[in-house]
Motif scaffolding. Sequence first.
Motif, PDB file in Angstrom:
ATOM      1  N   TYR A  71      19.267  15.514 -43.368  1.00 37.75           N
ATOM      2  CA  TYR A  71      19.577  16.673 -44.223  1.00 37.75           C
ATOM      3  C   TYR A  71      19.455  17.837 -42.960  1.00 37.75           C
ATOM      4  N   GLN A 132      24.699  10.984 -40.313  1.00 39.20           N
ATOM      5  CA  GLN A 132      24.891  11.946 -41.291  1.00 39.20           C
ATOM      6  C   GLN A 132      26.272  12.753 -40.955  1.00 39.20           C
ATOM      7  N   LYS A 133      26.318  13.058 -39.651  1.00 35.80           N
ATOM      8  CA  LYS A 133      27.674  13.939 -39.236  1.00 35.80           C
ATOM      9  C   LYS A 133      28.783  12.847 -39.595  1.00 35.80           C
ATOM     10  N   THR A 136      29.555  12.538 -43.040  1.00 33.43           N
ATOM     11  CA  THR A 136      30.303  14.125 -43.661  1.00 33.43           C
ATOM     12  C   THR A 136      31.758  14.087 -43.138  1.00 33.43           C
ATOM     13  N   LYS A 139      33.946  11.596 -45.165  1.00 37.24           N
ATOM     14  CA  LYS A 139      34.128  12.351 -46.544  1.00 37.24           C
ATOM     15  C   LYS A 139      35.142  13.276 -46.384  1.00 37.24           C
TER      16      LYS A 139
END
Length: 141
Positions: A71, A132-133, A136, A139
């Motif tokens: 994060y 994580q990227k 994201t 999403k």
Amino acid sequence: MKVASITSLVSALVLALCLKGLHYFHLIKWNPIGFYKKWEMFEGSSKLFQWSFLILVLFIIGFLLFITLRYVYIIPAVLTSFLLGLFLSITLEWIVLDLPLQSSSFKKLSIPFMVIVICLLRFLLETANFHQKEHTAQKGN
């Protein structure tokens, strides 16, 4: 979770192998599995079990780092891994070697150990940041 598990497992295995190599070539002045004697744990067990337990502990630490540090993808992984790796490796060696709080104690720290910890943290952080990227971005679509 699958990526975190695989990445943490690879990181734990590589760190355990590197610790064994550093100890074998006398680049660190402490035994990676020497804490068993100090804490009176698993003293009668085999070396294979002791190394396996160390790998399990490193896996859990790596997994927790992967989950928590994914994060902070806003901060570059180079900076985060360098600062966190330097802090962790110096703190660990300071505790293991029981060094006094003097500037001459820095000469007793192992630079190869610091480099390995920083590189493995960079591996963990870059993988965590990438996924994580990607998560994201998916999403958003």
